[in-house]
Design an enzyme around this catalytic site. Structure first.
Site, PDB file in Angstrom:
ATOM      1  N   GLY A 181      30.094  50.776  39.604  1.00 34.76           N
ATOM      2  CA  GLY A 181      30.818  52.031  39.778  1.00 34.76           C
ATOM      3  C   GLY A 181      30.857  52.376  41.253  1.00 34.76           C
ATOM      4  O   GLY A 181      30.088  51.831  42.044  1.00 34.76           O
ATOM      5  N   LYS A 228      44.509  39.096  26.917  1.00 38.56           N
ATOM      6  CA  LYS A 228      45.554  38.245  26.361  1.00 38.56           C
ATOM      7  C   LYS A 228      45.014  37.072  25.529  1.00 38.56           C
ATOM      8  O   LYS A 228      45.451  36.833  24.407  1.00 38.56           O
ATOM      9  CB  LYS A 228      46.392  37.689  27.518  1.00 38.56           C
ATOM     10  N   HIS A 266      28.444  40.731  40.716  1.00 34.94           N
ATOM     11  CA  HIS A 266      29.198  40.895  39.467  1.00 34.94           C
ATOM     12  C   HIS A 266      29.297  39.566  38.715  1.00 34.94           C
ATOM     13  O   HIS A 266      30.211  38.783  38.977  1.00 34.94           O
ATOM     14  CB  HIS A 266      30.605  41.418  39.769  1.00 34.94           C
ATOM     15  N   ASP A 308      51.819  39.812  21.855  1.00 38.51           N
ATOM     16  CA  ASP A 308      51.067  41.041  21.566  1.00 38.51           C
ATOM     17  C   ASP A 308      51.664  41.804  20.388  1.00 38.51           C
ATOM     18  O   ASP A 308      50.958  42.170  19.446  1.00 38.51           O
ATOM     19  CB  ASP A 308      51.039  41.966  22.791  1.00 38.51           C
ATOM     20  N   CYS A 350      25.401  45.859  39.621  1.00 40.58           N
ATOM     21  CA  CYS A 350      25.875  46.612  40.793  1.00 40.58           C
ATOM     22  C   CYS A 350      25.374  48.066  40.740  1.00 40.58           C
ATOM     23  O   CYS A 350      24.184  48.294  40.848  1.00 40.58           O
ATOM     24  CB  CYS A 350      27.391  46.507  40.902  1.00 40.58           C
ATOM     25  N   TYR A 351      26.257  49.036  40.525  1.00 41.24           N
ATOM     26  CA  TYR A 351      25.797  50.432  40.428  1.00 41.24           C
ATOM     27  C   TYR A 351      24.746  50.559  39.320  1.00 41.24           C
ATOM     28  O   TYR A 351      23.759  51.288  39.460  1.00 41.24           O
ATOM     29  CB  TYR A 351      26.980  51.350  40.125  1.00 41.24           C
ATOM     30  N   GLU A 368      30.365  39.083  35.861  1.00 35.43           N
ATOM     31  CA  GLU A 368      31.490  39.089  34.910  1.00 35.43           C
ATOM     32  C   GLU A 368      32.789  38.542  35.490  1.00 35.43           C
ATOM     33  O   GLU A 368      33.688  38.181  34.749  1.00 35.43           O
ATOM     34  CB  GLU A 368      31.705  40.510  34.361  1.00 35.43           C
TER      35      GLU A 368
END
Ligand code: XMP
Length: 541
Positions: free
Chosen positions: A55, A369, A169, A227, A82-83, A171
């Site tokens: 954040g 996606k 990070h 989608d 992180c945050y 991710e």
């Protein structure tokens, strides 16, 4: 519920949904919750693990988002990112401060393999950093597990309490071994087995839709893209004939696409849906006449779409719910939440204020996606539909720079059909090594392959032609021409939030260029778009 789950608590970072998706990739269910979640709610949910996101704030400031320190006493494994890492340090008595040197981008990190979350990760790895604060002192009971040149605490842990934290990070794909770190947390620390599948998502969603819709009537905005097709099939499985699928041909579709969609979903197709096709091209062209601003064009198309639905709904009778196939990248890039507005994506930011439906239902809103494709496969939707490349809601409207005219639509449709056709025809030869570069695998998947020269070669996940608003001088026969330039785009991407331009074999580009300038009236120049995202976006508007 006995389902394994690791929840993500959001502190305002850009990557919060991406973290949840990384956990789902470990076959463990994951959802994002706001940091206002209470300890009682968490106790009731009994998650197997918790991840605290990054954040933009400073953990030590009073008005920054926080959470009760009781969280760390629940006995649930926690990973702070992180945050989230800084908040863990701050709340447990460590020290967080402004870093003497901020770090941004790919960074070399030294890891201690003694930490469970770094098991089988190289001790020197590359991770993505983005921070101006840092953990200056770890709380009591914690050890430092990772460092960088300028960051003394790039990782810390208190193994007996199952508390782990990383400044970087894991991710994002730029963190080379990031997924392994998340897997270690999920499997080794949280003890999950990973038995959740996308079929569980499909089943759960169908049940939820049944409950929500009851005996209401539903209208689905079907575009024929991945989608909305997946959304439509989910809905038809949930409420059957209560569903009417409206396909608006806005005159901005790819060549022959309207008929193709009708062939699949219409009365002669393989699905049992109430299918209504509305041919509204002229109406959209009239509204777009003279408009050159990309955002306004998007808004006009989005708004006209809704108007067409409202009118169609009136003809069909009362409709309670409108279904849209919005997926997660559409949500974040439209600037919902606190991220900046990049583009008003059709279906989200492009919605007019006044909508004549009780409610909008977006069953794919939290998925990326490739997750949507997986749901599609679980639902038994044929592969040729599921692996279709994405096509934006505003259609060719965002592939025509400047004013949209029927003439430009014709040009871009023809050029695009040639381009896609030649790539599809060439990919086999390319894959067999007959063209520049060596390729294995199928389009739409990750294929890092070392090319003989300098570049790795990827197959494109999305490729299309666009018409620039530039006319330039050329010569054809003995005559001067002053015609449009077509831009060709081909990108490799895993999540459509970042993308790289693909190094298409020159032979394909050569054939395509020749065919376009010879066969498409009004074009005398073909350009190749080499820009990655960022700084470019995938579509041109
Ligand atoms: P951008 O251009 O934002 O595109 O880098 C990212 C991905 O999203 C698609 N796209 C859209 N999809 N409605 C959609 O449903 C839209 O308004 C829209 N705009 C872009 C684009 O094709 C790419 O796959």
């Amino acid at each position: 519920m006995s389902q394994e789950r690791v929840i993500v608590i959001d502190f305002g970072g850009q990557y919060n949904q991406l973290i949840a998706r990384r956990v789902r990739e470990c076959h463990v269910y994951s959802e994002v919750y706001p940091n206002t979640i209470t300890m009682d709610q968490i106790r009731e949910m009994q998650p197997d693990g918790i991840i605290l996101t990054g954040g933009p704030n400073s953990a030590y400031k009073d008005d920054s988002p926080s959470i009760s320190a009781e969280l760390f006493e629940l006995g649930i494994p926690i990973l702070g990112i992180c945050y989230g890492a800084q908040l863990m340090a701050h709340l447990l008595g460590g020290k967080v401060d402004t870093a003497p040197t901020s770090e941004y981008g790919r960074t070399n990190v030294s890891l201690s393999q003694a930490s469970t979350i770094f098991k089988n990760v190289s001790s020197d790895t590359i991770a993505w950093m983005s921070h101006t604060d840092y953990i200056a002192e770890v709380p009591e009971g914690f050890i430092i597990t990772a460092t960088t040149k300028v960051c003394p605490v790039a990782g810390m842990s208190n193994a007996s309490k199952k508390l782990y934290a990383v400044q970087f990070h894991p991710e994002v794909t730029h963190s080379v071994e990031g997924q392994k770190i998340i897997e270690n947390f999920v499997y080794q620390v949280c003890g999950c087995k990973g038995d959740w599948k996308m079929s569980s998502f499909a089943k759960h969603t169908i049940d939820e839709l049944k409950k929500k819709i009851g005996s209401g009537r539903v209208m689905c905005a079907l575009s024929g893209g991945v989608d909305s097709s997946v959304a439509a099939v989910l809905l038809s499985k949930a409420v059957g004939k209560q569903l009417t699928c409206v396909f608006v041909d806005h005159g901005l579709l790819r060549k022959d696409e309207g008929d193709e969609v009708e062939a699949v979903f219409g009365p002669k197709g393989e699905y049992d849906l109430n299918f209504v096709r509305v041919n509204a091209g002229e109406r959209f062209y009239a509204k777009l006449k003279g408009e050159t601003d990309p955002e306004k064009k998007r808004k006009i198309i989005g708004e006209e779409f809704i108007r067409v639905f409202e009118e169609t709904a009136k003809q069909i009778g009362a409709v309670d719910f409108l279904v849209q196939g919005t997926i997660y990248p559409d949500v974040i890039e439209s600037g919902l939440g606190k991220s900046a507005t990049i583009k008003s994506h059709h279906n989200v930011g492009g919605l007019p204020d006044h909508v004549d439906f009780k409610e909008i239902v977006e069953p794919l809103r939290l998925l990326f996606k490739d997750e949507v494709r997986e749901v599609g496969r679980e639902l038994g939707i044929p592969e040729y539909l599921v692996s279709r490349q994405p096509f934006p809601g505003p259609g060719l409207g965002v592939r025509i720079i400047g004013e949209v005219t029927p003439e430009k639509v014709r040009i871009v449709q023809e050029a695009d059909a040639i381009y896609r056709g030649e790539i599809d025809a060439g990919i086999e030869r390319w894959r067999k090594g007959e063209l520049d570069g060596e390729i294995k695998g199928k389009p739409g998947k990750f294929h890092p392959i070392e090319r003989k020269g300098r570049f790795p070669v990827w197959l494109p996940d999305q490729y299309f032609a666009a018409i620039t608003n530039m006319q330039s001088v050329g010569v054809m026969g003995d005559f001067r021409t002053y015609d449009y330039a077509i831009a060709l785009r081909a990108v490799h991407t895993s999540d459509f939030m970042t993308a790289d331009a693909v190094h298409l074999p020159w032979e394909i580009l050569d054939i395509v260029t020749n065919r376009i300038v010879n066969e498409v009236k009004g074009v005398n120049r073909v350009l190749y778009d080499c820009t990655s995202k960022p700084p470019g976006t995938i579509e041109l508007e």
